[in-house]
Scaffold this motif. Structure first.
Motif, mmCIF file in Angstrom:
data_model
loop_
_atom_site.group_PDB
_atom_site.id
_atom_site.type_symbol
_atom_site.label_atom_id
_atom_site.label_comp_id
_atom_site.label_asym_id
_atom_site.label_seq_id
_atom_site.Cartn_x
_atom_site.Cartn_y
_atom_site.Cartn_z
ATOM 1 N N TRP A 13 0.811 -1.215 0.000
ATOM 2 C CA TRP A 13 0.000 0.000 0.000
ATOM 3 C C TRP A 13 0.848 1.270 0.000
ATOM 4 N N ARG A 14 2.146 1.098 0.123
ATOM 5 C CA ARG A 14 3.003 2.277 0.260
ATOM 6 C C ARG A 14 2.949 3.162 -0.991
ATOM 7 N N ALA A 15 3.175 2.577 -2.158
ATOM 8 C CA ALA A 15 3.166 3.362 -3.398
ATOM 9 C C ALA A 15 1.793 3.973 -3.681
ATOM 10 N N PRO A 16 0.678 3.200 -3.605
ATOM 11 C CA PRO A 16 -0.629 3.830 -3.841
ATOM 12 C C PRO A 16 -0.930 4.990 -2.911
ATOM 13 N N ILE A 17 -0.548 4.863 -1.636
ATOM 14 C CA ILE A 17 -0.806 5.950 -0.683
ATOM 15 C C ILE A 17 -0.008 7.192 -1.070
ATOM 16 N N LEU A 18 1.260 7.003 -1.428
ATOM 17 C CA LEU A 18 2.091 8.153 -1.801
ATOM 18 C C LEU A 18 1.586 8.809 -3.080
ATOM 19 N N PHE A 19 1.152 8.010 -4.047
ATOM 20 C CA PHE A 19 0.587 8.598 -5.264
ATOM 21 C C PHE A 19 -0.724 9.320 -4.967
ATOM 22 N N ALA A 20 -1.508 8.800 -4.014
ATOM 23 C CA ALA A 20 -2.751 9.472 -3.629
ATOM 24 C C ALA A 20 -2.453 10.825 -2.982
ATOM 25 N N VAL A 21 -1.435 10.871 -2.130
ATOM 26 C CA VAL A 21 -1.027 12.145 -1.511
ATOM 27 C C VAL A 21 -0.609 13.130 -2.591
ATOM 28 N N LEU A 22 0.147 12.637 -3.577
ATOM 29 C CA LEU A 22 0.580 13.501 -4.677
ATOM 30 C C LEU A 22 -0.616 14.031 -5.463
ATOM 31 N N LEU A 378 7.240 8.466 -9.161
ATOM 32 C CA LEU A 378 6.773 9.193 -7.985
ATOM 33 C C LEU A 378 7.765 10.284 -7.600
ATOM 34 N N GLY A 379 9.041 9.930 -7.529
ATOM 35 C CA GLY A 379 10.054 10.908 -7.152
ATOM 36 C C GLY A 379 10.121 12.063 -8.126
ATOM 37 N N ALA A 380 9.975 11.776 -9.426
ATOM 38 C CA ALA A 380 10.066 12.835 -10.425
ATOM 39 C C ALA A 380 8.931 13.846 -10.283
ATOM 40 N N VAL A 442 9.809 4.552 -2.531
ATOM 41 C CA VAL A 442 9.272 3.274 -3.014
ATOM 42 C C VAL A 442 10.457 2.413 -3.412
ATOM 43 N N PRO A 443 11.011 1.643 -2.479
ATOM 44 C CA PRO A 443 12.265 0.913 -2.750
ATOM 45 C C PRO A 443 12.080 -0.186 -3.784
ATOM 46 N N GLU A 444 13.225 -0.628 -4.296
ATOM 47 C CA GLU A 444 13.245 -1.760 -5.210
ATOM 48 C C GLU A 444 12.759 -3.020 -4.498
ATOM 49 N N ASN A 445 11.940 -3.798 -5.193
ATOM 50 C CA ASN A 445 11.411 -5.027 -4.598
ATOM 51 C C ASN A 445 12.504 -6.088 -4.469
#
Length: 445
Positions: A13-22, A378-380, A442-445
């Motif tokens: 859920w980490r990436a979806p949450i961060l994209f939602a914040v963005l 995300l970082g960009a 969002v680290p590498e898997n």
């Protein structure tokens, strides 16, 4: 502690949450008007579109660094090469330019390439006297090249210099130039990689730094190519022009129905069209990158990145694989460079600042998470949003912090320095991420 960090990194859920914040930040930028947000969808979409182009650039760097550990410090040069493509492909030919010296330019370039190829073959095949032979080939080839090239350049630059003084383009569709921009950058990457790859990693960094500055310097000084510092304007667009929309009665009626003026609605519509095009390119590259990363090729690249010696012992050609991924990453950067020039409608070589187009891209990759394609995206977008907004937030923050101070030299100096807050902010964000999330958001898997 390390177990907790690994669990956080693997949280789906980490990436979806961060994209939602963005997404919330962009919604606030488009709807809320105060000292922090503009309340303009035109501004929000402009930031988003440049963020999408930056995301594609970050994906190219992520392929090189995140997949293979290649340190490319010349991102600005590959972006600039991509930016040349819309000029040479999509502009209409300049009347009289090709007749003045276009053919001689092509012949001179062919002579230059042929000279290098002949010198290479002489070095490989001759057993004795090859040093002298290569020297003679290079000297003769250089004299012939300059004898053809210099008069052709002078003739082209003398052709209607006030308005043109360059070759112009081929008049082909501008979307085609995006692919050509990738080809230009890939060709330069091949040339650099053939020389620098296989040596120590710092040699690649030095080579890419040098080639990046050389490319920008060439664009600034070779007027026949893209008018140099005089810039090229009116580059064709793949989307409608605002003025055409504003003169369309149906569009004006549509804008009024939604509560917008024709001018504001036309800007939003054009930016939405660009956004859809950029999203198509971005998602296509992500799809291909994800498929490659999860394939045997991707696992091999990560194995080479983590331990080159072990990979060589298993029979892998490390130099060839490095060259392959370096070309692929540079091609993606070149595509982004062509897209950026298409959106701006302006080719201005003096605008290629290494701080903006190399350092900031690296910050995006590191903050997002190198080795993770979605992390790079995300970082960009996040870093670009902050880069733009800190220019507004910086003076507000400095004004708040200095409000208790009496009027005087110190307060005036601090307020005058507030324009540099974006550099401080980028450094602070980078330090915080490296401290609390060293593998990125969002680290590498």
């Amino acid at each position: 502690m390390s177990t907790n960090r690994q669990a956080a990194a693997s949280n789906p859920w980490r990436a979806p949450i961060l994209f939602a914040v963005l997404a919330v930040l962009f919604i606030l930028e488009g709807t809320v008007r105060n000292s922090m947000f503009s309340g303009s969808w035109n501004t929000a979409l402009a930031i988003l579109n440049m963020g999408l182009i930056s995301a594609i650039t970050a994906l190219g760097v992520n392929m090189q660094w995140g997949y293979a550990g290649l340190f490319n410090v010349g991102v600005v040069g590959f972006l600039a090469l991509g930016g040349v493509a819309p000029v040479l492909i999509s502009l209409e030919p300049v009347e009289g330019a090709w007749q003045a010296g276009g053919a001689r330019i092509l012949i001179a370039l062919a002579v230059g390439v042929g000279t290098l190829a002949l010198a290479t073959q002489a070095w490989k095949r001759l057993k004795t006297g090859r040093g002298l032979a290569v020297l003679v080939i290079l000297v003769v080839g250089f004299v012939v090249y300059r004898g053809l090239f210099d008069p052709a350049v002078d003739a082209i630059e003398a052709n209607n210099p006030a308005r043109h003084g360059n070759l112009g383009g081929l008049g082909l569709p501008v979307l085609l130039s995006w692919a050509v921009g990738g080809i230009f950058a890939a060709a330069a990457a091949w040339a650099v990689g053939k020389v620098a790859l296989g040596l120590r990693s710092d040699y690649l960094a030095i080579a890419t730094l040098g080639i990046g500055e050389i490319i920008v310097a060439v664009l600034k000084n070779e007027d026949w190519l893209a008018r140099g510092v005089k810039n090229v304007t009116s580059i064709p667009r793949p989307v409608p022009y605002e003025i055409d929309l504003q003169q369309n009665p149906e569009f004006v009626e549509f804008a009024t129905r939604w509560g917008f003026s024709a001018a504001e609605a036309s800007g939003i519509w054009v930016k939405l069209c660009y956004m859809l095009l950029f999203l198509v390119v971005l998602l296509t590259i992500i799809l291909l990158a994800e498929l490659a990363l999860k394939s045997p090729w991707g696992r091999m690249m990560r194995a080479i990145r983590d331990n080159e010696t072990a990979a060589e012992a298993m029979g892998k050609d490390v130099t060839a694989r490095h060259l392959q991924v370096f070309i692929l990453g540079s091609a993606v950067i070149g595509i982004a460079g062509a897209m950026m020039i298409t959106q701006d409608g302006l080719m201005a070589p003096v605008s290629y600042n290494p701080l903006r187009y190399t350092f900031l891209i690296w910050v995006m990759v590191i903050v997002g998470g190198s080795g993770n394609n979605w992390g790079a995206v995300l970082g960009a977008i996040l870093i670009w949003f902050l880069w733009i907004k800190v220019e507004v937030w910086g003076p507000e923050l400095i004004g708040l912090l200095t409000s208790p101070l009496p009027d005087g030299g110190l307060k005036e100096h601090l307020m005058d320095s507030s324009a540099h807050m974006r550099f401080i902010a980028m450094g602070l964000v980078l330090l915080l991420v490296l401290r609390f999330a060293p593998r990125g958001l969002v680290p590498e898997n």
